[in-house]
Write a protein that holds these residues in place. Structure first.
Motif, short mmCIF file in Angstrom:
data_model
loop_
_atom_site.label_atom_id
_atom_site.label_comp_id
_atom_site.label_asym_id
_atom_site.label_seq_id
_atom_site.Cartn_x
_atom_site.Cartn_y
_atom_site.Cartn_z
N MET A 179 0.73 -1.14 -0.24
CA MET A 179 -0.15 0.34 -0.31
C MET A 179 1.02 1.22 0.23
O MET A 179 1.84 1.33 0.33
CB MET A 179 -0.81 0.24 1.46
CG MET A 179 -0.24 0.27 2.28
SD MET A 179 -1.13 -0.29 4.47
CE MET A 179 -2.38 1.12 4.01
N SER A 180 0.52 2.11 -0.12
CA SER A 180 0.75 3.52 -0.32
C SER A 180 1.16 4.01 0.99
O SER A 180 0.44 3.76 1.69
CB SER A 180 -0.18 4.26 -0.79
OG SER A 180 0.66 5.59 -0.54
N PHE A 181 2.68 4.38 1.26
CA PHE A 181 3.06 4.54 2.14
C PHE A 181 2.68 6.25 3.01
O PHE A 181 2.68 6.40 4.03
CB PHE A 181 4.60 4.21 2.50
CG PHE A 181 5.20 4.48 3.84
CD1 PHE A 181 4.64 3.52 5.05
CD2 PHE A 181 5.91 6.13 4.14
CE1 PHE A 181 5.72 3.82 6.20
CE2 PHE A 181 6.51 5.68 6.13
CZ PHE A 181 5.75 4.40 6.57
N LYS A 182 2.42 6.51 1.32
CA LYS A 182 1.68 8.55 2.13
C LYS A 182 0.78 8.59 2.64
O LYS A 182 0.29 9.40 3.85
CB LYS A 182 1.77 9.53 0.32
CG LYS A 182 3.09 9.42 -0.20
CD LYS A 182 2.91 10.11 -1.70
CE LYS A 182 2.47 10.87 -1.65
NZ LYS A 182 2.31 11.64 -2.44
N GLU A 183 -0.17 7.24 2.33
CA GLU A 183 -1.21 7.26 2.79
C GLU A 183 -1.13 6.87 4.67
O GLU A 183 -2.10 7.14 5.33
CB GLU A 183 -2.12 6.50 2.76
CG GLU A 183 -3.03 6.94 1.24
CD GLU A 183 -3.36 5.79 0.17
OE1 GLU A 183 -4.19 4.84 0.94
OE2 GLU A 183 -4.03 6.37 -0.68
N LYS A 184 -0.36 5.55 4.82
CA LYS A 184 -0.14 5.12 5.77
C LYS A 184 0.52 6.13 6.83
O LYS A 184 0.14 5.93 8.26
CB LYS A 184 0.78 3.81 5.33
CG LYS A 184 0.79 2.40 6.77
CD LYS A 184 0.21 1.54 6.90
CE LYS A 184 0.50 0.80 8.01
NZ LYS A 184 -1.17 0.26 8.80
N GLN A 185 1.63 6.37 6.75
CA GLN A 185 2.08 7.78 7.43
C GLN A 185 2.58 6.91 8.43
O GLN A 185 4.39 7.38 8.17
CB GLN A 185 1.36 8.52 8.14
CG GLN A 185 0.41 9.44 6.86
CD GLN A 185 1.12 10.78 6.57
OE1 GLN A 185 1.97 11.29 7.29
NE2 GLN A 185 1.49 11.50 5.02
#
Length: 527
Positions: free
Chosen positions: A62-68
């Motif tokens: 998954m997107s790490f930008k979304e996960k943070q």
């Protein structure tokens, strides 16, 4: 400066021998076993526990930008280097990415805010690293070695115009340990087995190219830790060339007047922490060498390092007047450690340790044919025993006292017992009495408790020795320890000699000796 270096002729040879004994590091790629969240829970040790929230593979998709941010659990303590990869998901990287990595040995370490930093040791020891990444789609290894079970990754900054995933993370763990020791008999109590395994893990993590005191902090060779690690190693991994390396390294880096520095570094080139002299640690060097020689039969090393043994006793005896060690006899005042315990009075303990060191050093030099020195040291030990009984033993109350305030402590009894100052009957009475005294000064570290257990075994108080080990080290296990800690007081979860618990070492060499006790004394601990 001194007029001359007393070891001018030997230093280069000693350092060469240390290098010849340097072990190869064995490496293992270790991946996280689960994703976790840190949960604040006042019912657990240090108020934090980990809760499983999924499989690491989920994070990689998954997107790490979304996960943070994400928190990985590697399932066990590791010492090594962290490698990760960021992979492009959409468009093209058009700006650097900034990440923060936090390595933690225990749950509270990843959960407690580091700033404003209240500790007395360098803020730099805390395992948080900020890295700016200008190129992704490649493996990146952090330059700093971590000692941790948990790794938290936080996104601090990234462009809005592209997306990426954290697609890989692992630790290349390292240790100089080559083989696992044999398992304990099946009949051994389960708690003893668990303590033994955790002690072995603690020792393994600290066995790098020297015996480190802690792979997180301080990452160097301290003599006090060396002594206990070498004892445990003799009865477990049996990698005794590492002990030889450390003995020569300390000798080669000693001060010009022959005193051993309490700790030394390996990098960028071997060097001491200049000016750190700890008298009790220096005397333990002699005990370490004797144990090494008895375990290996390496008489050449005993012969090579005899001048170091002799010089440590020479300096210690310069503080003896009328048979008593007086730390105030010279300026500046000595550093005597024995334990992280405010208010502890070491007078009786250093007296006992010096007596023991004299007798053990005499035993060592007799093995290499130096009878004159051996006889001199045993005679001095006898005189110091007489003086010690007169100054420190109170037969009316059956206890050893220390200092002008006549302090009663576990360690004062223990060192008078280990040195043979007290008769077997007196020794048992003293240890029983101190254990029944609510006002007696108790140890606060596994390092100090080691000597109390040694004293209990010397007194044939086998039940008490076993109980001390299972209660104290077992208490750390009950609170979630993967490896044993630098300091532990069951009544104080925030105890820290440095005024900030996250900077404590939670894998610490001087905590490994349950493996020594359990394996050296099977009749006490394996039945």
């Amino acid at each position: 400066m001194f007029a001359q270096d007393v070891f001018t002729q030997q230093r280069a040879f000693w350092l060469l021998e240390a290098e010849r004994s340097k072990p190869e590091l064995h490496k293992e790629i270790c991946y996280p076993v689960r994703l976790v969240n840190a949960i604040n829970d006042r019912t657990v040790w240090q108020d934090w526990r980990m809760e499983s929230v999924g499989d690491p593979d989920v994070c990689y998709q998954m997107s790490f930008k979304e996960k943070q941010q994400v928190l990985f659990d590697f399932g066990r303590h590791l010492t090594g280097y962290l490698t990760f990869r960021l992979t492009t998901l959409s468009r093209v990287q058009d700006a650097p990415i900034k990440l923060r990595f936090i390595g933690a040995e225990v749950p509270s370490e990843v959960s407690t805010p580091f700033d404003p930093y209240p500790g007395t040791l360098s803020r730099g020891w805390l395992q948080d690293e900020i890295i700016t990444i200008t190129e992704i789609d490649r493996d990146i290894t952090l330059p700093r070695r971590f000692a941790c079970r948990y790794v938290k990754v936080e996104l601090l900054g990234a462009s809005a115009d592209f997306d990426f995933a954290l697609s890989k993370i692992y630790v290349t763990a390292q240790t100089s340990v080559q083989v696992r020791p044999s398992s304990l008999p099946e009949s051994t109590e389960t708690k003893i087995k668990q303590i033994d395994l955790t002690a072995l893990e603690t020792l393994k993590e600290c066995m790098q190219t020297v015996y480190e005191d802690g792979p997180k902090r301080d990452q160097r060779l301290w003599i006090g830790d060396l002594y206990l690690e070498s004892l445990a190693n003799i009865y477990t991994y049996k990698q005794l060339s590492l002990t030889r390396r450390c003995l020569y390294l300390l000798a080669g880096l000693s001060a010009e007047d022959g005193r051993l520095h309490a700790n030394v570094f390996e990098h960028p080139i071997p060097h001491p922490q200049t000016g750190t002299f700890c008298m009790d640690y220096s005397l333990l060097y002699n005990l370490t060498l004797l144990d090494y020689v008895k375990a290996t039969g390496d008489m050449q090393t005993a012969e090579d390092l005899f001048p170091v043994v002799e010089m440590q006793l020479h300096h210690a005896l310069s503080y003896v007047s009328n048979g008593l060690f007086d730390q105030h006899l010279h300026e500046p005042r000595l550093w005597l450690f024995f334990d992280w315990c405010d208010g502890f009075v070491p007078d009786a303990s250093i007296q006992g340790l010096l007596i023991l060191a004299l007798n053990r050093s005499a035993e060592l030099v007799r093995m290499i044919g130096r009878k004159a020195e051996a006889n001199k040291w045993t005679q001095l030990a006898r005189k110091m025993k007489i003086a010690a009984r007169r100054a420190y033993y109170r037969p009316d109350i059956g206890l050893v006292i220390s200092g002008d305030g006549q302090q009663i402590s576990y360690l004062s009894q223990s060192w008078m017992i280990l040195s043979g100052v007290l008769s077997p009957k007196e020794a048992r009475r003293a240890l029983e009495n101190v254990m029944q005294s609510p006002s007696a000064v108790r140890p606060r570290t596994p390092y100090a408790w080691h000597y109390v257990i040694e004293a209990a075994i010397t007194c044939n108080m086998h039940h008490e020795a076993r109980k001390l080990l299972t209660d104290y080290w077992g208490g750390m296990l009950d609170k979630g320890a993967d490896t044993f800690w630098e300091v532990y007081d069951p009544a104080d979860s925030s105890l820290s000699p440095y005024h900030f618990a996250p900077v404590n070492s939670y894998c610490h060499a001087w905590s490994c000796t349950p493996a020594y006790f359990i394996r050296r004394y099977p009749d006490i601990f394996q039945q």
